[in-house]
Structures are given as structure tokens and as C-alpha cells.
Scaffold this motif. Structure first.
Motif, mmCIF file in Angstrom:
data_model
loop_
_atom_site.group_PDB
_atom_site.id
_atom_site.type_symbol
_atom_site.label_atom_id
_atom_site.label_comp_id
_atom_site.label_asym_id
_atom_site.label_seq_id
_atom_site.Cartn_x
_atom_site.Cartn_y
_atom_site.Cartn_z
ATOM 1 N N THR A 62 1.082 -0.610 0.069
ATOM 2 C CA THR A 62 0.138 0.185 0.520
ATOM 3 C C THR A 62 0.677 1.371 -0.132
ATOM 4 O O THR A 62 1.868 1.105 0.456
ATOM 5 C CB THR A 62 -0.643 -0.225 1.282
ATOM 6 N N LEU A 109 -7.950 -0.739 6.485
ATOM 7 C CA LEU A 109 -8.374 -0.796 5.028
ATOM 8 C C LEU A 109 -9.636 -1.751 5.009
ATOM 9 O O LEU A 109 -10.152 -2.495 4.532
ATOM 10 C CB LEU A 109 -6.896 -2.196 4.451
ATOM 11 N N LEU A 122 -9.631 1.573 1.006
ATOM 12 C CA LEU A 122 -8.558 1.849 1.729
ATOM 13 C C LEU A 122 -8.449 3.024 2.420
ATOM 14 O O LEU A 122 -8.904 4.012 1.268
ATOM 15 C CB LEU A 122 -7.508 2.125 0.494
ATOM 16 N N HIS A 171 -4.284 5.154 2.883
ATOM 17 C CA HIS A 171 -3.337 5.150 1.994
ATOM 18 C C HIS A 171 -4.197 5.335 0.713
ATOM 19 O O HIS A 171 -4.984 5.395 0.516
ATOM 20 C CB HIS A 171 -3.714 3.335 1.492
ATOM 21 N N ALA A 189 -2.063 0.688 -3.695
ATOM 22 C CA ALA A 189 -2.417 -0.579 -3.607
ATOM 23 C C ALA A 189 -1.965 -1.114 -4.659
ATOM 24 O O ALA A 189 -2.899 -1.195 -5.816
ATOM 25 C CB ALA A 189 -3.573 -1.076 -3.223
#
Ligand SMILES: Nc1nc2c([nH]c(=O)n2[C@H]2C[C@H](O)[C@@H](COP(=O)(O)OP(=O)(O)OP(=O)(O)O)O2)c(=O)[nH]1
Ligand SMILES: [Mg+2]
Length: 130
Positions: free
Chosen positions: A20, A56, A94, A97, A100
Motif C-alpha cells: 500500500t 483497510l 483504502l 493509503h 495498493a
């Protein structure tokens, strides 16, 4: 020197490893394993389960410690414990982040990892070759 201790998740699917991309802060846009700092009173496994839920939105099961490694960043010393994990429930979403990818052993070097991750990537390449 400031000490930072983190736990991270190695999540595998079809012989590929999840990476990620950090969405904020000092190391924005570098690639990592999802995870984060162990809070006081938590076991490594508890911290990992909490972090993966926060980052996540998945419920994971830490299966096995793959490697612990140390790295000196200019402003802190990092200790990182990397666990092979499986997803028990949920779909990867996500929440922190900005990217990914699933990388097979021949593509592990195609992203710019955080520098502390090098020995772990080298170990994973060997493991995926066996
Ligand atoms: N999560 C994660 N952090 C890593 C990896 N490699 C590496 O050097 N780090 C470093 C970057 C960060 O400075 C440090 C702490 O991780 P983190 O920022 O994810 O911690 P956290 O989730 O608790 O988040 P925060 O509250 O500090 O923003 O660990 C990795 O593979 N995964
Ligand atoms: Mg994190």
C-alpha cells in the motif's frame, strides 16, 4: 534517538503480496505493508488487528511472524515486526493509503518501498521462489 516499534501485515493472494502507498506525512507516496505503531498495553497481534481495521477495513488473523527488522532513519530508530496474515472478514478499502498493488516475486522491486523494508522484501522473494 527516538524509538518507534511497529507491526505490519504481509497479506498474500495467488502468490502475490499486498503493498500500500502512504497517503500522507513524511513518507508520502512510498510503498509499505499496512500496519502501524503498537500502543501501550497491546500485544503485537492486537495492534496488527486494530491497525488493519483502521487502515483497510478488514478483519485479519495474524498467522506467523515472518521477520523482525531494525532500521535507523535520520530522526528515529525503527523496529518492525512483519506477520503473515490472512483476511477473515471484509473487503480491502483504502482508508488512509492512496494506492495498493499485488506484487508477485518478479515485481517486488517495481515500487519504491520504505527503506526499512529491504530485508523483508529480499526474504519474501526467497520464500516465493521456494
Ligand atoms: N506501516 C508501515 N510503516 C512502516 C513500514 N516501513 C517503515 O519504515 N515504516 C515506518 C514509517 C513510519 O514512520 C513508521 C510508523 O508507521 P505508521 O505511520 O504506519 O504508524 P501508524 O499507522 O500508527 O500511523 P501514525 O499514527 O504514525 O500516522 O514506520 C511498513 O512497511 N509499514
Ligand atoms: Mg500505518
Amino acid at each position: 534517538m527516538k524509538q518507534v516499534e511497529i507491526v505490519t501485515a504481509i497479506i498474500m493472494k495467488d502468490h502475490k503480496i499486498l503493498t500500500t502507498r502512504r497517503g500522507y506525512g513524511q513518507f508520502i507516496n512510498l510503498w509499505e505493508f499496512p500496519g502501524g505503531k503498537i500502543e501501550s498495553g497491546e500485544t503485537n497481534e492486537e495492534a496488527l488487528i486494530r491497525e488493519l481495521q483502521e487502515e483497510l477495513a478488514v478483519e485479519i488473523i495474524p498467522e506467523q511472524l515472518f521477520m523482525s527488522t531494525e532500521y535507523d532513519y535520520p530522526d528515529f530508530h525503527l523496529t518492525m515486526h512483519c506477520y503473515v496474515c490472512s483476511i477473515k472478514k471484509g473487503t480491502i478499502t483504502l482508508l488512509e493509503h492512496n494506492g495498493a498493488k499485488w506484487l508477485d516475486k518478479d515485481h517486488l522491486d517495481t515500487v519504491e518501498w520504505l527503506p526499512a523494508n529491504k530485508p523483508v522484501i529480499d526474504g519474501l522473494r526467497v520464500m516465493l521462489t521456494l
